[in-house]
Design a protein around this motif. Structure first.
Motif, PDB file in Angstrom:
ATOM      1  N   VAL A   4     -13.053  58.255 -18.148  1.00  0.00           N
ATOM      2  CA  VAL A   4     -12.808  57.122 -19.036  1.00  0.00           C
ATOM      3  C   VAL A   4     -13.895  57.079 -20.091  1.00  0.00           C
ATOM      4  O   VAL A   4     -15.082  57.199 -19.758  1.00  0.00           O
ATOM      5  N   PHE A  34      -7.036  49.671 -15.543  1.00  0.00           N
ATOM      6  CA  PHE A  34      -7.558  48.345 -15.255  1.00  0.00           C
ATOM      7  C   PHE A  34      -8.656  47.984 -16.267  1.00  0.00           C
ATOM      8  O   PHE A  34      -9.350  48.858 -16.784  1.00  0.00           O
ATOM      9  N   LEU A  46     -11.286  41.153 -12.042  1.00  0.00           N
ATOM     10  CA  LEU A  46     -10.152  41.808 -12.672  1.00  0.00           C
ATOM     11  C   LEU A  46      -9.610  40.953 -13.812  1.00  0.00           C
ATOM     12  O   LEU A  46      -9.305  39.777 -13.624  1.00  0.00           O
ATOM     13  N   LYS A  49      -4.217  44.621 -15.418  1.00  0.00           N
ATOM     14  CA  LYS A  49      -3.947  45.967 -14.922  1.00  0.00           C
ATOM     15  C   LYS A  49      -2.606  46.458 -15.431  1.00  0.00           C
ATOM     16  O   LYS A  49      -1.698  45.660 -15.690  1.00  0.00           O
ATOM     17  N   LEU A  51       0.216  49.070 -14.040  1.00  0.00           N
ATOM     18  CA  LEU A  51       0.670  49.963 -12.970  1.00  0.00           C
ATOM     19  C   LEU A  51       1.953  50.666 -13.377  1.00  0.00           C
ATOM     20  O   LEU A  51       2.132  51.862 -13.129  1.00  0.00           O
ATOM     21  N   ARG A  94      -7.362  54.945 -12.102  1.00  0.00           N
ATOM     22  CA  ARG A  94      -7.224  55.549 -10.786  1.00  0.00           C
ATOM     23  C   ARG A  94      -5.884  56.261 -10.720  1.00  0.00           C
ATOM     24  O   ARG A  94      -4.941  55.891 -11.411  1.00  0.00           O
ATOM     25  N   GLN A  97      -2.079  54.253  -6.170  1.00  0.00           N
ATOM     26  CA  GLN A  97      -2.484  52.894  -5.882  1.00  0.00           C
ATOM     27  C   GLN A  97      -3.444  52.825  -4.723  1.00  0.00           C
ATOM     28  O   GLN A  97      -4.657  52.708  -4.908  1.00  0.00           O
ATOM     29  N   ASN A  98      -2.950  52.909  -3.556  1.00  0.00           N
ATOM     30  CA  ASN A  98      -3.780  52.596  -2.412  1.00  0.00           C
ATOM     31  C   ASN A  98      -4.703  53.731  -2.008  1.00  0.00           C
ATOM     32  O   ASN A  98      -4.325  54.882  -1.955  1.00  0.00           O
ATOM     33  N   GLY A  99      -5.882  53.366  -1.739  1.00  0.00           N
ATOM     34  CA  GLY A  99      -6.821  54.298  -1.155  1.00  0.00           C
ATOM     35  C   GLY A  99      -7.545  55.186  -2.131  1.00  0.00           C
ATOM     36  O   GLY A  99      -8.407  55.957  -1.732  1.00  0.00           O
ATOM     37  N   ASN A 100      -7.223  55.084  -3.391  1.00  0.00           N
ATOM     38  CA  ASN A 100      -7.884  55.963  -4.357  1.00  0.00           C
ATOM     39  C   ASN A 100      -8.968  55.225  -5.135  1.00  0.00           C
ATOM     40  O   ASN A 100      -8.828  54.066  -5.484  1.00  0.00           O
ATOM     41  N   LYS A 101     -10.015  55.978  -5.439  1.00  0.00           N
ATOM     42  CA  LYS A 101     -11.170  55.372  -6.087  1.00  0.00           C
ATOM     43  C   LYS A 101     -10.854  54.994  -7.527  1.00  0.00           C
ATOM     44  O   LYS A 101      -9.963  55.561  -8.172  1.00  0.00           O
ATOM     45  N   LEU A 102     -11.604  54.036  -8.011  1.00  0.00           N
ATOM     46  CA  LEU A 102     -11.613  53.708  -9.431  1.00  0.00           C
ATOM     47  C   LEU A 102     -12.679  54.560 -10.112  1.00  0.00           C
ATOM     48  O   LEU A 102     -13.776  54.732  -9.583  1.00  0.00           O
ATOM     49  N   PHE A 104     -14.789  54.449 -13.563  1.00  0.00           N
ATOM     50  CA  PHE A 104     -15.122  53.467 -14.587  1.00  0.00           C
ATOM     51  C   PHE A 104     -15.650  54.120 -15.855  1.00  0.00           C
ATOM     52  O   PHE A 104     -16.294  55.177 -15.822  1.00  0.00           O
ATOM     53  N   GLY A 105     -15.408  53.436 -16.966  1.00  0.00           N
ATOM     54  CA  GLY A 105     -16.101  53.774 -18.194  1.00  0.00           C
ATOM     55  C   GLY A 105     -17.500  53.177 -18.183  1.00  0.00           C
ATOM     56  O   GLY A 105     -17.886  52.467 -17.247  1.00  0.00           O
TER      57      GLY A 105
END
Lengths: 114, 113
Positions: A4, A34, A46, A49, A51, A94, A97-102, A104-105
């Motif tokens: 990012v 996000f 937050l 977002k 999706l 990311r 959806q579930n379980g995956n890391k974000l 960041f910028g």
């Protein structure tokens, strides 16, 4: 891997003026996007977002963002800022959806002046 | 509205000491994460945890780090022997299955002297 880029480290703006905080991402797979806000000495909250579905998403505090797949961008906008919007804003991506890391910028500090 | 909580809010420790950072997730959440933010830098992923095991970890998360859910409610991050460069804000985040949103706690500011 995802990455990012937030092009502006700081954005000064006068109260009641419009603002746009830029975010571009790179990814070889479909991603979810996000925006988080961090007020001084606080955690990450937050804002909004994306999706799926409509590419224009609305969040809290009057913010909105538009997902542009062809330009790989997710810029954050607000038509009229308040002093209380002064904070640091983080764009994040990311895969899935579930379980995956974000990922960041680096963040953009929005300074609203009276 | 339910929130993620973290304790302590601040911790000062000597280099080489062990620290344990605690997080209480939102009650129906199943996925847990630790991130850190060194002063002036971006938020970085450390580890994700689901079904009582690590799902993914970053290069930062070496043998000095560990996570667990000791009692089924708290989610802890342990640093066995702290280094100066571990000084950072540590954020816990949790997520419920199917929503796609990670909710962050207020953070623990760790200072290693």
């Amino acid at each position: 891997a995802q990455s990012v880029t937030q092009l502006d480290s700081q954005v000064p703006v006068f109260e009641e003026a419009p603002v746009e905080l830029r975010c571009n991402y790179s990814s070889s797979v479909s991603v979810y996007l996000f925006w988080y806000v961090q007020y001084p000495n606080q955690g990450l909250q937050l804002l909004l977002k994306y999706l799926s579905g409509s590419t224009l998403v609305k969040g809290i505090n009057g913010f909105e963002a538009e997902f542009n797949k062809s330009q790989t961008s997710f810029h954050l906008r607000k038509p009229s800022v308040h002093i209380s919007d002064t904070a640091e804003y983080f764009c994040a991506v990311r895969k899935g959806q579930n379980g995956n890391k974000l990922v960041f910028g680096a963040g953009t500090i929005l300074r609203v002046k009276s | 509205e339910p929130e993620v909580t973290q304790t302590p809010s601040h911790q000062v420790t000597q280099m080489g000491q062990e620290v344990i950072l605690r997080c209480v997730p939102i009650s129906n959440h199943l996925y847990f994460y630790w991130y850190r933010q060194i002063l002036g830098q971006k938020v970085e992923f450390l580890v994700s945890f689901y079904n009582n095991e690590i799902s993914e970890k970053s290069e930062i998360f070496d043998d000095q780090f560990s996570v667990e859910r000791p009692d089924g409610s708290n989610f802890t991050l342990k640093i066995r022997s702290t280094k100066l460069e571990d000084s950072a804000m540590y954020f816990c985040a949790t997520e419920v299955s199917g929503q796609g949103t990670q909710y962050f706690g207020p953070g623990t500011r760790l200072l290693v002297l």
